[in-house]
Design an enzyme around this catalytic site. Structure first.
Site, PDB file in Angstrom:
ATOM      1  N   GLY A  13      26.140  49.801  40.005  1.00  0.00           N
ATOM      2  CA  GLY A  13      24.675  49.823  39.829  1.00  0.00           C
ATOM      3  C   GLY A  13      24.287  49.459  38.417  1.00  0.00           C
ATOM      4  O   GLY A  13      23.546  50.187  37.763  1.00  0.00           O
ATOM      5  N   SER A 139      22.628  64.362  38.141  1.00  0.00           N
ATOM      6  CA  SER A 139      21.217  64.582  37.767  1.00  0.00           C
ATOM      7  C   SER A 139      21.017  66.071  37.554  1.00  0.00           C
ATOM      8  O   SER A 139      21.683  66.889  38.217  1.00  0.00           O
ATOM      9  CB  SER A 139      20.300  64.107  38.903  1.00  0.00           C
ATOM     10  N   TYR A 152      18.302  64.258  47.723  1.00  0.00           N
ATOM     11  CA  TYR A 152      18.804  63.800  46.416  1.00  0.00           C
ATOM     12  C   TYR A 152      19.556  64.943  45.705  1.00  0.00           C
ATOM     13  O   TYR A 152      20.647  64.747  45.171  1.00  0.00           O
ATOM     14  CB  TYR A 152      17.619  63.318  45.595  1.00  0.00           C
ATOM     15  N   ALA A 153      18.953  66.137  45.725  1.00  0.00           N
ATOM     16  CA  ALA A 153      19.595  67.290  45.068  1.00  0.00           C
ATOM     17  C   ALA A 153      20.954  67.583  45.709  1.00  0.00           C
ATOM     18  O   ALA A 153      21.938  67.841  45.004  1.00  0.00           O
ATOM     19  CB  ALA A 153      18.694  68.517  45.166  1.00  0.00           C
ATOM     20  N   ALA A 154      21.012  67.508  47.053  1.00  0.00           N
ATOM     21  CA  ALA A 154      22.283  67.771  47.745  1.00  0.00           C
ATOM     22  C   ALA A 154      23.320  66.721  47.359  1.00  0.00           C
ATOM     23  O   ALA A 154      24.502  67.044  47.142  1.00  0.00           O
ATOM     24  CB  ALA A 154      22.060  67.778  49.255  1.00  0.00           C
ATOM     25  N   LYS A 156      23.542  65.011  44.565  1.00  0.00           N
ATOM     26  CA  LYS A 156      23.994  65.151  43.173  1.00  0.00           C
ATOM     27  C   LYS A 156      24.787  66.448  42.977  1.00  0.00           C
ATOM     28  O   LYS A 156      25.731  66.484  42.184  1.00  0.00           O
ATOM     29  CB  LYS A 156      22.793  65.080  42.225  1.00  0.00           C
ATOM     30  N   ILE A 185      14.385  60.144  32.958  1.00  0.00           N
ATOM     31  CA  ILE A 185      14.734  58.977  32.140  1.00  0.00           C
ATOM     32  C   ILE A 185      13.816  57.828  32.548  1.00  0.00           C
ATOM     33  O   ILE A 185      13.565  57.617  33.742  1.00  0.00           O
ATOM     34  CB  ILE A 185      16.223  58.578  32.385  1.00  0.00           C
TER      35      ILE A 185
HETATM   36  P1  NDP Z   1      17.475  52.281  39.144  1.00  0.00           P
HETATM   37  O1  NDP Z   1      16.764  52.383  40.439  1.00  0.00           O
HETATM   38  O2  NDP Z   1      16.786  51.704  37.975  1.00  0.00           O
HETATM   39  O3  NDP Z   1      18.872  51.496  39.362  1.00  0.00           O
HETATM   40  C1  NDP Z   1      19.720  51.836  40.419  1.00  0.00           C
HETATM   41  C2  NDP Z   1      20.946  50.969  40.388  1.00  0.00           C
HETATM   42  O4  NDP Z   1      21.780  51.338  41.507  1.00  0.00           O
HETATM   43  C3  NDP Z   1      20.625  49.504  40.530  1.00  0.00           C
HETATM   44  O5  NDP Z   1      21.487  48.757  39.681  1.00  0.00           O
HETATM   45  C4  NDP Z   1      20.940  49.205  41.992  1.00  0.00           C
HETATM   46  O6  NDP Z   1      21.400  47.874  42.138  1.00  0.00           O
HETATM   47  C5  NDP Z   1      22.096  50.164  42.243  1.00  0.00           C
HETATM   48  N1  NDP Z   1      22.288  50.507  43.652  1.00  0.00           N
HETATM   49  C6  NDP Z   1      21.418  51.115  44.492  1.00  0.00           C
HETATM   50  N2  NDP Z   1      21.974  51.263  45.705  1.00  0.00           N
HETATM   51  C7  NDP Z   1      23.219  50.725  45.628  1.00  0.00           C
HETATM   52  C8  NDP Z   1      24.286  50.575  46.548  1.00  0.00           C
HETATM   53  N3  NDP Z   1      24.208  50.992  47.829  1.00  0.00           N
HETATM   54  N4  NDP Z   1      25.436  49.991  46.128  1.00  0.00           N
HETATM   55  C9  NDP Z   1      25.546  49.563  44.857  1.00  0.00           C
HETATM   56  N5  NDP Z   1      24.578  49.667  43.936  1.00  0.00           N
HETATM   57  C10 NDP Z   1      23.427  50.243  44.323  1.00  0.00           C
HETATM   58  O7  NDP Z   1      17.983  53.756  38.824  1.00  0.00           O
HETATM   59  P2  NDP Z   1      18.334  54.500  37.452  1.00  0.00           P
HETATM   60  O8  NDP Z   1      18.923  53.564  36.479  1.00  0.00           O
HETATM   61  O9  NDP Z   1      17.173  55.325  37.081  1.00  0.00           O
HETATM   62  O10 NDP Z   1      19.450  55.505  37.989  1.00  0.00           O
HETATM   63  C11 NDP Z   1      20.841  55.306  37.804  1.00  0.00           C
HETATM   64  C12 NDP Z   1      21.543  56.598  38.180  1.00  0.00           C
HETATM   65  O11 NDP Z   1      21.037  57.651  37.372  1.00  0.00           O
HETATM   66  C13 NDP Z   1      21.322  57.018  39.625  1.00  0.00           C
HETATM   67  O12 NDP Z   1      22.512  57.575  40.149  1.00  0.00           O
HETATM   68  C14 NDP Z   1      20.254  58.088  39.508  1.00  0.00           C
HETATM   69  O13 NDP Z   1      20.307  59.004  40.569  1.00  0.00           O
HETATM   70  C15 NDP Z   1      20.624  58.722  38.182  1.00  0.00           C
HETATM   71  N6  NDP Z   1      19.536  59.447  37.543  1.00  0.00           N
HETATM   72  C16 NDP Z   1      18.368  58.800  37.165  1.00  0.00           C
HETATM   73  C17 NDP Z   1      17.342  59.528  36.574  1.00  0.00           C
HETATM   74  C18 NDP Z   1      16.054  58.906  36.132  1.00  0.00           C
HETATM   75  O14 NDP Z   1      15.124  59.658  35.733  1.00  0.00           O
HETATM   76  N7  NDP Z   1      15.904  57.598  36.150  1.00  0.00           N
HETATM   77  C19 NDP Z   1      17.475  60.974  36.339  1.00  0.00           C
HETATM   78  C20 NDP Z   1      18.732  61.531  36.763  1.00  0.00           C
HETATM   79  C21 NDP Z   1      19.714  60.782  37.340  1.00  0.00           C
HETATM   80  P3  NDP Z   1      20.734  46.774  43.095  1.00  0.00           P
HETATM   81  O15 NDP Z   1      19.381  47.257  43.508  1.00  0.00           O
HETATM   82  O16 NDP Z   1      20.721  45.546  42.251  1.00  0.00           O
HETATM   83  O17 NDP Z   1      21.697  46.696  44.219  1.00  0.00           O
END
Ligand code: NDP
Length: 244
Positions: A13, A139, A152-154, A156, A185
């Protein structure tokens, strides 16, 4: 800056948000990085934007076949693996009573099963090498729960359980497994919040602001570094004090 010269790193991701910041930081520190997105063209385009040795490959973490094919290609191309950052994640927020089966399955399938599939694939080359670092992006919601985010909580909380278990399984092989737990974030994921919801959350954060993706990347880099060699099974909150 920590030195990751020639370290081989996979960031799932990595096309935007926190994953992109992590890939950028590792590449700037001299690592060889593979970042992923579900779409190969987009992943390659993002990789091409970044300075350093960065490739973009397609990966859908919720699909076992995609994970297998991806790891074969990435390990071949990197020539091994030192660090996995299991970052890919999604939300489908609703009150529990309104959650559809697919809202549950999609979120658990990506955030928890996806992290498991990637960690399992990464651990094999690390065991052979007798060294490695795995960092899961969890998270604070996995620690505290949150109304409207039961799925989502489950996912993480499950990821944190996976990290702590795997950490104990592989600690004797010089492999550490940790999680970061970001709070709010600024990324696309949090961009949908209304101003009112944002203000309500920010007022509960002791630091009185949202964090940046770079601040999460710094915590990940620390856990991936030599300096963190005796830290395993840990959950490092990056939340401005939100879940103290
Ligand atoms: P974004 O939505 O900005 O980015 C999510 C990323 O995950 C993208 O690169 C997307 O790639 C990729 N992705 C989604 N589904 C899949 C999949 N099935 N296979 C491979 N890649 C996938 O999210 P954030 O950057 O905000 O979040 C990143 C991580 O941080 C997540 O795990 C999120 O739960 C966690 N997090 C975020 C917080 C926040 O406030 N932003 C807070 C706490 C935790 P693409 O769409 O190009 O496939």
């Amino acid at each position: 800056m920590m030195n990751f010269n020639d370290r081989k790193v996979i960031v799932t991701g990595g096309t935007r948000g926190i994953g992109k910041a992590i890939a950028t930081a590792f590449a700037a520190a001299g690592a060889r990085v593979v970042l992923t997105g579900r779409d190969a063209v987009k992943a390659k385009a993002v990789a091409a934007e970044l300075d350093g040795d960065v490739q973009g490959l397609a990966l859908d973490v919720s699909d076992g076949e995609s994970v297998q094919e991806f790891f074969a290609e990435a390990l071949d191309s990197l020539g091994g693996l030192d660090i996995l950052v299991a970052n890919a994640g999604i939300t489908r927020d609703k009150l529990v009573m309104a959650l559809k089966d697919e809202d549950w399955d999609d979120v658990l399938g990506t955030n928890l099963r996806g992290a498991f599939l990637c960690a399992r694939a990464a651990i094999r080359p690390m065991l052979k090498k007798r060294s490695g670092r795995i960092i899961g992006v969890a998270s604070v919601i996995g620690l505290t729960g949150n109304p409207g985010q039961g799925n989502y909580a489950a996912s993480k909380a499950g990821l944190i359980g996976l990290v702590k278990s795997l950490a104990q399984e592989v600690a004797s092989r010089n492999i550490t497994v940790n999680a970061v737990a970001p709070g709010m974030i600024e990324t696309d994921m949090s961009a949908d919040l209304s101003d009112k919801a944002r203000e309500a959350i920010t007022s509960r954060i002791p630091a009185r602001r949202a964090g940046s993706a770079q601040e999460v990347a710094s915590a990940v880099m620390f856990l991936a570094s030599e300096e963190a060699s005796y830290i395993t099974g840990e959950v490092l909150r990056v939340d401005g004090g939100l879940a103290c």
